[in-house]
Design an enzyme around this catalytic site. Structure first.
Site, PDB file in Angstrom:
ATOM      1  N   SER A   9      13.444   6.619 -13.655  1.00 36.95           N
ATOM      2  CA  SER A   9      12.322   7.334 -14.252  1.00 36.95           C
ATOM      3  C   SER A   9      12.172   8.716 -13.627  1.00 36.95           C
ATOM      4  O   SER A   9      12.019   9.724 -14.328  1.00 36.95           O
ATOM      5  CB  SER A   9      11.045   6.511 -14.053  1.00 36.95           C
ATOM      6  OG  SER A   9       9.910   7.309 -14.175  1.00 36.95           O
ATOM      7  N   SER A  10      12.235   8.785 -12.299  1.00 30.57           N
ATOM      8  CA  SER A  10      12.065  10.070 -11.615  1.00 30.57           C
ATOM      9  C   SER A  10      13.176  11.045 -11.959  1.00 30.57           C
ATOM     10  O   SER A  10      12.932  12.237 -12.145  1.00 30.57           O
ATOM     11  CB  SER A  10      12.075   9.875 -10.104  1.00 30.57           C
ATOM     12  OG  SER A  10      10.901   9.276  -9.693  1.00 30.57           O
ATOM     13  N   TRP A  57       6.988   0.122   3.947  1.00 30.24           N
ATOM     14  CA  TRP A  57       7.456   0.892   2.774  1.00 30.24           C
ATOM     15  C   TRP A  57       8.790   1.553   3.051  1.00 30.24           C
ATOM     16  O   TRP A  57       9.476   1.970   2.137  1.00 30.24           O
ATOM     17  CB  TRP A  57       6.410   1.914   2.355  1.00 30.24           C
ATOM     18  CG  TRP A  57       6.524   3.234   3.040  1.00 30.24           C
ATOM     19  CD1 TRP A  57       5.986   3.583   4.237  1.00 30.24           C
ATOM     20  CD2 TRP A  57       7.233   4.397   2.567  1.00 30.24           C
ATOM     21  NE1 TRP A  57       6.314   4.875   4.542  1.00 30.24           N
ATOM     22  CE2 TRP A  57       7.086   5.407   3.534  1.00 30.24           C
ATOM     23  CE3 TRP A  57       7.981   4.693   1.424  1.00 30.24           C
ATOM     24  CZ2 TRP A  57       7.650   6.667   3.398  1.00 30.24           C
ATOM     25  CZ3 TRP A  57       8.549   5.957   1.312  1.00 30.24           C
ATOM     26  CH2 TRP A  57       8.377   6.927   2.294  1.00 30.24           C
ATOM     27  N   GLU A  77      11.649  13.457   0.216  1.00 32.27           N
ATOM     28  CA  GLU A  77      10.586  12.796  -0.541  1.00 32.27           C
ATOM     29  C   GLU A  77       9.200  13.302  -0.129  1.00 32.27           C
ATOM     30  O   GLU A  77       8.334  13.494  -0.972  1.00 32.27           O
ATOM     31  CB  GLU A  77      10.685  11.276  -0.356  1.00 32.27           C
ATOM     32  CG  GLU A  77       9.494  10.474  -0.835  1.00 32.27           C
ATOM     33  CD  GLU A  77       9.344  10.438  -2.336  1.00 32.27           C
ATOM     34  OE1 GLU A  77      10.313  10.777  -3.043  1.00 32.27           O
ATOM     35  OE2 GLU A  77       8.256  10.092  -2.817  1.00 32.27           O
ATOM     36  N   HIS A  83      14.598  13.185  12.362  1.00 31.22           N
ATOM     37  CA  HIS A  83      13.422  13.270  13.239  1.00 31.22           C
ATOM     38  C   HIS A  83      12.503  12.068  13.031  1.00 31.22           C
ATOM     39  O   HIS A  83      11.538  11.904  13.757  1.00 31.22           O
ATOM     40  CB  HIS A  83      12.669  14.594  13.064  1.00 31.22           C
ATOM     41  CG  HIS A  83      12.032  14.784  11.730  1.00 31.22           C
ATOM     42  ND1 HIS A  83      11.964  16.000  11.102  1.00 31.22           N
ATOM     43  CD2 HIS A  83      11.425  13.927  10.894  1.00 31.22           C
ATOM     44  CE1 HIS A  83      11.349  15.869   9.945  1.00 31.22           C
ATOM     45  NE2 HIS A  83      11.011  14.628   9.792  1.00 31.22           N
ATOM     46  N   HIS A  84      12.798  11.249  12.020  1.00 35.47           N
ATOM     47  CA  HIS A  84      12.038  10.006  11.839  1.00 35.47           C
ATOM     48  C   HIS A  84      12.588   8.889  12.724  1.00 35.47           C
ATOM     49  O   HIS A  84      12.030   7.800  12.738  1.00 35.47           O
ATOM     50  CB  HIS A  84      12.086   9.554  10.378  1.00 35.47           C
ATOM     51  CG  HIS A  84      11.419  10.501   9.441  1.00 35.47           C
ATOM     52  ND1 HIS A  84      10.084  10.397   9.112  1.00 35.47           N
ATOM     53  CD2 HIS A  84      11.884  11.579   8.781  1.00 35.47           C
ATOM     54  CE1 HIS A  84       9.769  11.371   8.276  1.00 35.47           C
ATOM     55  NE2 HIS A  84      10.832  12.108   8.056  1.00 35.47           N
ATOM     56  N   SER A 104      -2.006  26.972  -4.886  1.00 39.13           N
ATOM     57  CA  SER A 104      -1.698  28.379  -5.134  1.00 39.13           C
ATOM     58  C   SER A 104      -2.202  28.856  -6.487  1.00 39.13           C
ATOM     59  O   SER A 104      -2.296  30.059  -6.724  1.00 39.13           O
ATOM     60  CB  SER A 104      -0.182  28.610  -5.060  1.00 39.13           C
ATOM     61  OG  SER A 104       0.321  28.150  -3.836  1.00 39.13           O
ATOM     62  N   ASP A 140       6.794  22.346 -25.971  1.00 36.79           N
ATOM     63  CA  ASP A 140       6.741  20.985 -25.428  1.00 36.79           C
ATOM     64  C   ASP A 140       7.725  20.928 -24.273  1.00 36.79           C
ATOM     65  O   ASP A 140       8.290  21.944 -23.882  1.00 36.79           O
ATOM     66  CB  ASP A 140       7.107  19.942 -26.505  1.00 36.79           C
ATOM     67  CG  ASP A 140       6.480  18.583 -26.205  1.00 36.79           C
ATOM     68  OD1 ASP A 140       6.856  17.985 -25.184  1.00 36.79           O
ATOM     69  OD2 ASP A 140       5.612  18.139 -26.973  1.00 36.79           O
ATOM     70  N   THR A 199       6.164  26.997   6.220  1.00 32.88           N
ATOM     71  CA  THR A 199       4.870  26.365   5.949  1.00 32.88           C
ATOM     72  C   THR A 199       3.746  27.275   6.435  1.00 32.88           C
ATOM     73  O   THR A 199       2.719  27.423   5.766  1.00 32.88           O
ATOM     74  CB  THR A 199       4.796  24.991   6.631  1.00 32.88           C
ATOM     75  OG1 THR A 199       5.991  24.271   6.351  1.00 32.88           O
ATOM     76  CG2 THR A 199       3.625  24.200   6.123  1.00 32.88           C
ATOM     77  N   HIS A 219       0.841  -1.198   0.000  1.00 36.50           N
ATOM     78  CA  HIS A 219       0.000   0.000   0.000  1.00 36.50           C
ATOM     79  C   HIS A 219       0.878   1.251   0.000  1.00 36.50           C
ATOM     80  O   HIS A 219       0.687   2.152  -0.821  1.00 36.50           O
ATOM     81  CB  HIS A 219      -0.918  -0.006   1.229  1.00 36.50           C
ATOM     82  CG  HIS A 219      -1.602   1.306   1.477  1.00 36.50           C
ATOM     83  ND1 HIS A 219      -2.587   1.804   0.661  1.00 36.50           N
ATOM     84  CD2 HIS A 219      -1.419   2.235   2.451  1.00 36.50           C
ATOM     85  CE1 HIS A 219      -2.994   2.974   1.132  1.00 36.50           C
ATOM     86  NE2 HIS A 219      -2.291   3.267   2.211  1.00 36.50           N
ATOM     87  N   TYR A 233       8.439  16.191   0.861  1.00 35.09           N
ATOM     88  CA  TYR A 233       8.235  17.510   0.244  1.00 35.09           C
ATOM     89  C   TYR A 233       8.106  17.388  -1.260  1.00 35.09           C
ATOM     90  O   TYR A 233       7.442  18.209  -1.892  1.00 35.09           O
ATOM     91  CB  TYR A 233       9.350  18.467   0.665  1.00 35.09           C
ATOM     92  CG  TYR A 233       9.263  18.737   2.140  1.00 35.09           C
ATOM     93  CD1 TYR A 233       8.175  19.436   2.645  1.00 35.09           C
ATOM     94  CD2 TYR A 233      10.182  18.232   3.023  1.00 35.09           C
ATOM     95  CE1 TYR A 233       8.028  19.632   3.996  1.00 35.09           C
ATOM     96  CE2 TYR A 233      10.054  18.425   4.382  1.00 35.09           C
ATOM     97  CZ  TYR A 233       8.968  19.111   4.867  1.00 35.09           C
ATOM     98  OH  TYR A 233       8.826  19.292   6.212  1.00 35.09           O
ATOM     99  N   ARG A 238       1.358   1.000  14.994  1.00 31.79           N
ATOM    100  CA  ARG A 238       1.030   0.888  13.568  1.00 31.79           C
ATOM    101  C   ARG A 238       1.476  -0.488  13.061  1.00 31.79           C
ATOM    102  O   ARG A 238       2.174  -1.225  13.766  1.00 31.79           O
ATOM    103  CB  ARG A 238       1.699   2.004  12.781  1.00 31.79           C
ATOM    104  CG  ARG A 238       3.200   1.910  12.772  1.00 31.79           C
ATOM    105  CD  ARG A 238       3.867   3.146  12.207  1.00 31.79           C
ATOM    106  NE  ARG A 238       3.742   3.240  10.757  1.00 31.79           N
ATOM    107  CZ  ARG A 238       4.580   3.932   9.970  1.00 31.79           C
ATOM    108  NH1 ARG A 238       5.592   4.582  10.508  1.00 31.79           N
ATOM    109  NH2 ARG A 238       4.403   3.981   8.671  1.00 31.79           N
ATOM    110  N   LYS A 287       2.996  29.947   4.012  1.00 33.61           N
ATOM    111  CA  LYS A 287       2.142  29.494   2.914  1.00 33.61           C
ATOM    112  C   LYS A 287       0.688  29.461   3.325  1.00 33.61           C
ATOM    113  O   LYS A 287      -0.190  29.976   2.613  1.00 33.61           O
ATOM    114  CB  LYS A 287       2.588  28.105   2.451  1.00 33.61           C
ATOM    115  CG  LYS A 287       3.859  28.158   1.678  1.00 33.61           C
ATOM    116  CD  LYS A 287       4.255  26.796   1.172  1.00 33.61           C
ATOM    117  CE  LYS A 287       5.181  26.936  -0.008  1.00 33.61           C
ATOM    118  NZ  LYS A 287       4.551  27.532  -1.176  1.00 33.61           N
ATOM    119  N   HIS A 301      12.963  12.125   3.800  1.00 32.77           N
ATOM    120  CA  HIS A 301      12.340  13.374   4.204  1.00 32.77           C
ATOM    121  C   HIS A 301      12.143  14.350   3.054  1.00 32.77           C
ATOM    122  O   HIS A 301      11.036  14.834   2.864  1.00 32.77           O
ATOM    123  CB  HIS A 301      12.978  14.029   5.425  1.00 32.77           C
ATOM    124  CG  HIS A 301      11.980  14.991   5.984  1.00 32.77           C
ATOM    125  ND1 HIS A 301      10.902  14.583   6.732  1.00 32.77           N
ATOM    126  CD2 HIS A 301      11.797  16.302   5.756  1.00 32.77           C
ATOM    127  CE1 HIS A 301      10.124  15.612   6.961  1.00 32.77           C
ATOM    128  NE2 HIS A 301      10.637  16.669   6.398  1.00 32.77           N
TER     129      HIS A 301
END
Lengths: 324, 518
Positions: free
Chosen positions: B161-162, B133, B247, B294-295, B260, B97, B320, B68, B249, B442, B323, B245
């Site tokens: 690809s990315s 994951w 990722e 922080h993870h 926006s 293009d 943040t 998932h 963002y 979890r 924003k 991390h």
């Protein structure tokens, strides 16, 4: 840019339809699928007449390389046919720059791992500080040195005494390839490799200067020398690996020293091979087909940027893997 | 470039170099993955509907949570925003293009076989990846199923690809802007994607490095993540989160961009504080590189590390906040209307802020020792990923669908989609905060009896949310097949930007000669 009117702009060439992408995608996928199957000892088909995974991998690889060849050939043909506006050429420049940046970040992961192991994990395993409290329980007697000649597993008397999960035998090397002292420096291959690679960066630059002056002969000569130096580097690296395996008892699985040594130098060596092939292609284009002009030689320029990049990585390797 | 239209038949899609075709393929692919990842989520929630093991084995449950996460992050959310970038960036900056059209097609066509392979591991011997994951070593090395090898090469392919997609976006934005389109005139969506693309090129190679180290540890006896050889499993977490991390963002910045674009349109006011939005986005991107640990507060870091990462993390609340306040101030005293895209954006602002606040709670190292790996974390990141990224993606589809296909979607059905998702989403994830605070971990297929009520609510909410996505799919297909045709260039009277100056539906090639931007 505000003063420009629309007519200042050349048409941006957008190829209409192309089979290159799907070929590249499917062949790359086949290659990696084959590689994963090889590693998992997986076979396909009826018993007795299975398809060997190696076959899938090799077919994929050959077709992928062929696709890349056709793709690059196509872009060269387009450029020589004058289809590329200066704006499009600039897109290629940006593309190459950011590709090299992504390569830098790939190496950063491995250099970061080396730094972490040497400065944090190693001392902790040997009992230093708060994080080292488990040393008595898990790895009694382990002392940290770099290069790590005795792994934590060795320190407790082998994998059999390990109370953590068994990941296999990880015995330290007999000898390492770090700086052997000034008296033995004459036999130390990495020094020669450093000299060779730095020289090759200089010769690549001289070739570029010759090209900018329109000096075809000088360009071919110095570019040829660069390729030769690159191949010499690869050969010496091969000798070093051979020596490591046969005489030094230094293997890929010789604990974290062997791991970081072979992975960093190995990925670098692989990139040197790629860079040498790129430069060789440019040399063939220049000598056989008289490609490149002082104004338009991006294939050459991109390859030489790449070459300087692998050179810089080597300087990092020489410092952090071999000397310090 | 001639005035050619699209080629005919299937080969149009296989061989295309057109940014709109490729964008369309990305969007459909990501929706298919959204449904697949959603199906995995439904299995998870069905199992958790009541305590005890009733539907799946714990082993399979682990495969579901892993798949998932992987499918949603790498297959659904990321490609959906790449699809949006493909469609909109050239039209927004007045380019004919993308800068490198063939590579653009390659970036897309790597994905379908890769995800087919990843999904097929479910049927392979040993089962699909089951290590979460985040694939922490040694779960993903010493204790991994054999299929980890396919997973590793799958990650390599997605990374390729990315990276190619991002390089293309950078080259397009830097090199293809129409005359007069200076950086500080670019639409916010283009800005956020430029910064996102930079993040991708910086961290996807690090992820490739992490899985390469795993591959070597699994198959070649290296000891990156094995203490016995002098390595460290915690090293894996550092490398992973150095990627992971930024990722998050990468996922949320394009969503900021979409919001926006849309809020000013339906507030009929220009975006408040455009410059500060740009700087805030850049600051978030910079900070994302120095907060990764922080993870992993509970992993046993030195106290200096805990403190550094805690303060650096809390700093992110500043840009943040800039924003969020800018979006609210844009709406302030605007002549607001509440069409479906706007509803999703307002929902985004509310719910993303909730996710942001729980993020600040989690950023406090001492408090995190309580919340760590609990359902509170699950609730937190789903508020950001679903109510953030997916809501903004839904908003984007409703907002630009008329421009893409020249048909208007059904407003009533769109609003129904919004309200059902809004209710379903909150019913699913709000109770999970309480579950986590009460101590439910979890990634667990069974739980203690006192967690039953909130879990049942959460599962019902998930089924409602899942059903609302079927309504979304139906509405989009119905629009394309039988929507009310519209040919107004500007679908929304408050909309600004170059994409609203081209005909509706957008022709196959737009801006073959660049427009002059005043």
């Amino acid at each position: 840019m505000a003063g420009h009117s629309n007519t200042d702009y050349e048409t941006y060439y957008v190829p209409e339809q192309s089979k290159l992408a799907i070929w590249a995608s499917l062949t790359l996928f086949t290659t990696l699928f084959g590689a994963a199957s090889v590693l998992n000892d997986q076979t396909f088909g009826e018993p007795g007449q299975e398809t060997n995974s190696w076959f899938i991998f090799l077919v994929g690889l050959v077709l992928f390389l062929a696709t890349l060849f056709v793709w690059f050939r196509q872009t060269i043909i387009e450029n020589r046919a004058g289809m590329n506006s200066s704006q499009l050429k600039h897109s290629y420049v940006i593309g190459m720059q950011w590709f090299i940046f992504s390569e830098v970040m790939f190496f950063a992961a491995f250099f970061g791992a080396l730094w972490y192991v040497r400065n944090l994990a190693g001392p902790w395993l040997a009992g230093e500080g708060e994080a080292g409290r488990m040393n008595d329980l898990l790895w009694p007697g382990f002392e940290y040195t770099w290069p790590m000649m005795e792994t934590p597993q060795d320190a407790i008397g082998g994998v059999g005494n390990q109370i953590t999960a068994n990941n296999g035998v990880m015995t330290g090397p007999e000898r390492n390839l770090s700086f052997p002292g000034w008296s033995n420096v004459g036999h130390w291959l990495p020094l020669y490799n450093t000299i060779i690679l730095i020289t090759s960066s200089v010769t690549a630059h001289i070739a570029h200067l010759a090209l900018l002056k329109g000096n075809r002969k000088g360009q071919n000569l110095w570019l040829g020398i660069t390729v030769a130096l690159g191949l010499a580097f690869v050969y010496l690296q091969y000798l070093e690996y051979h020596e490591a395996y046969v005489e030094y008892g230094l293997f890929l699985n010789s604990g974290i020293y062997g791991t970081t040594f072979f992975m960093l130098t190995g990925f670098h060596g692989f990139h040197v091979c790629m860079g040498a092939i790129m430069l060789l292609v440019q040399w063939l284009r220049s000598t056989r087909s008289s490609h490149f002009t002082p104004e338009d030689h991006f294939g050459f320029e991109a390859s030489s940027w790449y070459w300087h990049f692998v050179d810089v990585v080597w300087v990092g390797l020489f410092l952090f893997v071999y000397i310090l | 470039m001639g005035a050619h239209g699209p080629a005919k038949g299937l080969m149009r899609w296989v061989t295309t170099t057109n940014h709109k075709d490729i964008g369309t393929m990305y969007l459909w692919f990501s929706f298919a993955m959204f449904i697949l990842g959603g199906a995995f989520a439904m299995i998870i929630r069905a199992e958790l509907f009541q305590p005890g093991l009733q539907i799946v084995e714990p082993e399979f449950f682990n495969q579901m949570t892993t798949m998932h996460g992987l499918v949603m992050v790498f297959g659904a959310i990321m490609p959906s925003f790449v699809g949006l970038a493909n469609w909109m960036i050239p039209m927004m900056i007045g380019a004919p293009d993308m800068a490198l059209p063939r590579m653009n097609n390659l970036s897309f066509w790597i994905l379908p076989p890769t995800f087919a392979l990843l999904a097929s591991t479910l049927f392979m011997e040993g089962g699909a990846p089951n290590f979460g994951w985040t694939f922490y070593a040694p779960l993903s090395t010493t204790y991994a199923p054999d299929t980890v090898t396919f997973f590793i090469f799958g990650v390599h392919l997605m990374g390729a690809s990315s990276i190619m997609g991002s390089i293309n976006i950078i080259a397009t934005v830097v090199n293809m802007r129409a005359p007069g389109m200076t950086y500080m005139k670019m639409p916010m969506f283009v800005w956020t994607w430029l910064i996102t693309a930079f993040l991708l090129v910086a961290v996807m190679p690090v992820l490739a490095g992490a899985v390469t180290m795993m591959l070597m540890d699994v198959h070649f006896g290296t000891s990156f993540f094995s203490a016995a050889g002098g390595g460290d499993p915690v090293l894996f977490q550092h490398i992973f989160w150095f990627f992971g991390h930024p990722e998050v963002y990468i996922i949320i910045l394009p969503a900021f961009g979409v919001v926006s674009q849309i809020i000013p349109t339906f507030s009929r006011k220009p975006l408040f504080g455009y410059d500060s939005m740009v700087y805030a986005t850049a600051s978030i991107a910079f900070l994302s590189f120095i907060v990764w640990a922080h993870h992993m507060y509970t992993v046993g870091m030195p106290i200096a590390g805990e403190l550094f990462f805690m303060y650096a993390t809390m700093l992110i609340a500043v840009p943040t906040g800039v924003k969020v306040f800018n979006w609210i101030t844009t709406m302030w005293k605007g002549a607001m209307t509440f069409e479906t895209p706007m509803l999703f954006c307002i929902g985004f602002v509310f719910l993303f802020t909730v996710g942001g606040f729980t993020g600040v709670m989690l950023s406090l190292a001492p408090a995190d020792f309580q919340y760590h790996d609990s359902y509170f974390v699950v609730a937190h990141f789903h508020y950001v990923m679903v109510a953030g990224a997916v809501f903004s993606m839904s908003a984007a589809v409703y907002y630009w669908l008329p421009k893409w296909c020249g048909k208007m979607y059904d407003e009533t059905m769109g609003k129904a989609h919004f309200w059902i998702s809004f209710i379903g989403f909150n019913l699913t994830f709000f109770p999970q905060h309480f579950l986590g605070l009460a101590g439910m971990p979890r990634r667990i297929p069974d739980y203690a009896l006192q967690f039953t009520d909130f879990n049942t609510m959460s599962s019902i909410g998930a089924f409602i949310y899942g059903a609302s996505q079927i309504l979304f799919l139906f509405n989009v297909i119905r629009t394309i097949v039988a929507g009310k045709p519209t040919s107004e260039e500007k679908t929304w009277d408050g909309a600004e930007g170059l994409e609203w100056t081209v005909p509706t539906p957008a022709p196959y090639h737009t801006f073959t000669t660049p427009p002059d931007v005043k």
